[in-house]
Design a protein around this motif. Structure first.
Motif, PDB file in Angstrom:
ATOM      1  N   PRO A 274     -10.282  -3.778 -10.718  1.00 32.06           N
ATOM      2  CA  PRO A 274     -10.970  -3.577  -9.444  1.00 32.06           C
ATOM      3  C   PRO A 274     -12.482  -3.738  -9.544  1.00 32.06           C
ATOM      4  O   PRO A 274     -13.112  -4.247  -8.616  1.00 32.06           O
TER       5      PRO A 274
ATOM      6  N   LEU B   7     -12.815   2.619  -7.314  1.00 35.83           N
ATOM      7  CA  LEU B   7     -12.429   1.433  -8.095  1.00 35.83           C
ATOM      8  C   LEU B   7     -11.778   1.920  -9.381  1.00 35.83           C
ATOM      9  O   LEU B   7     -12.459   2.323 -10.323  1.00 35.83           O
TER      10      LEU B   7
ATOM     11  N   ALA C 158     -14.361  -6.402  -7.295  1.00 35.72           N
ATOM     12  CA  ALA C 158     -15.284  -5.928  -6.264  1.00 35.72           C
ATOM     13  C   ALA C 158     -16.752  -6.074  -6.647  1.00 35.72           C
ATOM     14  O   ALA C 158     -17.602  -6.315  -5.788  1.00 35.72           O
TER      15      ALA C 158
ATOM     16  N   VAL D 168      -4.230   1.024  -2.584  1.00 32.32           N
ATOM     17  CA  VAL D 168      -4.044  -0.427  -2.502  1.00 32.32           C
ATOM     18  C   VAL D 168      -4.299  -1.004  -3.884  1.00 32.32           C
ATOM     19  O   VAL D 168      -5.067  -0.423  -4.671  1.00 32.32           O
ATOM     20  N   ASN D 169      -3.693  -2.137  -4.197  1.00 40.36           N
ATOM     21  CA  ASN D 169      -3.955  -2.834  -5.456  1.00 40.36           C
ATOM     22  C   ASN D 169      -4.665  -4.157  -5.195  1.00 40.36           C
ATOM     23  O   ASN D 169      -4.531  -4.735  -4.110  1.00 40.36           O
ATOM     24  N   VAL D 170      -5.382  -4.634  -6.203  1.00 37.23           N
ATOM     25  CA  VAL D 170      -5.981  -5.966  -6.116  1.00 37.23           C
ATOM     26  C   VAL D 170      -4.879  -7.010  -5.958  1.00 37.23           C
ATOM     27  O   VAL D 170      -4.974  -7.918  -5.121  1.00 37.23           O
TER      28      VAL D 170
ATOM     29  N   LEU E 204      -8.521   1.699  -4.973  1.00 39.29           N
ATOM     30  CA  LEU E 204      -8.184   0.305  -5.275  1.00 39.29           C
ATOM     31  C   LEU E 204      -7.764   0.215  -6.734  1.00 39.29           C
ATOM     32  O   LEU E 204      -8.573   0.413  -7.640  1.00 39.29           O
TER      33      LEU E 204
ATOM     34  N   VAL F 266     -14.545   4.101  -1.405  1.00 39.97           N
ATOM     35  CA  VAL F 266     -13.587   3.316  -2.187  1.00 39.97           C
ATOM     36  C   VAL F 266     -13.695   3.745  -3.652  1.00 39.97           C
ATOM     37  O   VAL F 266     -14.807   3.765  -4.210  1.00 39.97           O
TER      38      VAL F 266
ATOM     39  N   HIS G 248      -7.949  -5.879   4.196  1.00 41.10           N
ATOM     40  CA  HIS G 248      -7.223  -4.601   4.124  1.00 41.10           C
ATOM     41  C   HIS G 248      -8.209  -3.439   4.255  1.00 41.10           C
ATOM     42  O   HIS G 248      -7.979  -2.486   5.017  1.00 41.10           O
ATOM     43  N   ILE G 249      -9.299  -3.517   3.517  1.00 40.49           N
ATOM     44  CA  ILE G 249     -10.288  -2.439   3.537  1.00 40.49           C
ATOM     45  C   ILE G 249     -11.021  -2.413   4.877  1.00 40.49           C
ATOM     46  O   ILE G 249     -11.348  -1.336   5.402  1.00 40.49           O
TER      47      ILE G 249
ATOM     48  N   VAL H 219      -7.450  -8.341   0.272  1.00 42.02           N
ATOM     49  CA  VAL H 219      -7.982  -7.021  -0.079  1.00 42.02           C
ATOM     50  C   VAL H 219      -9.161  -6.669   0.821  1.00 42.02           C
ATOM     51  O   VAL H 219      -9.250  -5.542   1.350  1.00 42.02           O
TER      52      VAL H 219
ATOM     53  N   ALA I  54       0.854  -1.191   0.000  1.00 41.21           N
ATOM     54  CA  ALA I  54       0.000   0.000   0.000  1.00 41.21           C
ATOM     55  C   ALA I  54       0.884   1.233   0.000  1.00 41.21           C
ATOM     56  O   ALA I  54       2.103   1.158   0.160  1.00 41.21           O
TER      57      ALA I  54
END
Length: 274
Positions: A217, A212, A221, A173-175, A127, A210, A201-202, A198, A116
């Motif tokens: 993402p 996307l 998601a 953050v990344n997937v 994300l 968030v 993390h959230i 993930v 992150a």
């Protein structure tokens, strides 16, 4: 008694017959035949092969089951990732658990783990998709050309990954936390194995909103792709308001799309103020 050969009923002397034979050889004849043609398909009964039995239209025997070794069971590996993620009570512990997880093969070819960047107390969590080459070098998400554009975009509405105040901060953050070879799209299996981390993390970061950022993402998601249709429309992901936006890399390739991205940024700013 001398016997002379004949050709079409005409008697030939030996010299003429030899000349005709040589001429036929030059013309391509390579096999002597009789005066009458032979039907080679009409063989004597003694040498004629037995007729083939009629075809029987019967179902073929069932093939034996084929055993395949597809490696570890994906559901079991996702469950293992979920257990590791759930056991982490802090972001630091989650980073250690995810970095130690060996279920994602990308880990073996990546240079750095990209967990992150930014302020984990930020109201806005972005994300992204996966690290690129520069992100892989530095171990931080969104630091290449696309990341530089992202910083300028959010700076225009007063948000920054370097901000200390959570009201003006970003958390990124990344997937996927490891770079796919050649910057290819993550596979569905890689996404499935990453998503327990993930989600946790959230949960631990607990952002208000968030973003996307791009197709991957949205696929992870929302279970949907087609960012050009999804962008700008508020939805819900991870139990929080979520806004799909076009990825900065797309904006670099298609500058006219920055107008829609600016409208999305204004929508985000209004949501945070409202």
């Amino acid at each position: 008694m001398e016997h002379n050969p004949t050709y079409q009923g005409i008697a030939l002397d030996a010299e003429t017959a030899l000349a005709l034979l040589e001429w036929q050889v030059e013309m391509g004849a390579d096999e002597p035949v009789l005066d009458a043609a032979t039907d080679r398909f009409e063989l004597p009964a003694s040498t004629r092969p037995d007729p083939a039995p009629p075809l029987q239209m019967t179902a073929p025997p069932a093939a034996p089951p084929v055993r395949r070794d597809d490696g570890p069971d994906l559901d079991a590996m996702v469950a293992q990732a979920g257990a590791l993620a759930a056991s982490a009570q802090t972001l630091e512990a989650l980073a250690e658990a995810q970095q130690a997880y060996d279920g994602i093969e990308l880990k073996k070819g990546a240079r750095n783990f990209c967990f992150a960047d930014g302020n984990p107390k930020a109201r806005v969590l972005i994300l992204g998709e996966a690290p690129g080459d520069e992100e892989d070098r530095q171990g931080r998400p969104f630091v290449g050309r696309a990341g530089q554009l992202l910083d300028r975009m959010f700076d225009a509405i007063g948000l920054s990954r370097d901000a200390v105040d959570a009201e003006q901060a970003l958390y990124i953050v990344n997937v996927l936390s490891w770079r796919p070879p050649g910057n290819r799209d993550p596979s569905p299996e890689e996404i499935a194995l990453s998503m327990p981390f993930v989600r946790r993390h959230i949960e631990l970061a607990a952002p208000d909103v968030v973003v996307l950022m791009g197709n991957i993402p949205c696929q992870a998601a929302l279970g949907r792709r087609g960012i050009l249709r999804l962008r700008g429309t508020w939805t819900e992901a991870f139990g929080r308001p979520a806004l799909p936006m076009t990825h900065p890399a797309y904006l670099l390739r298609n500058p006219p799309a920055k107008r829609e991205a600016w409208a999305d940024l204004l929508s985000l700013s209004a949501r945070l103020k409202g």
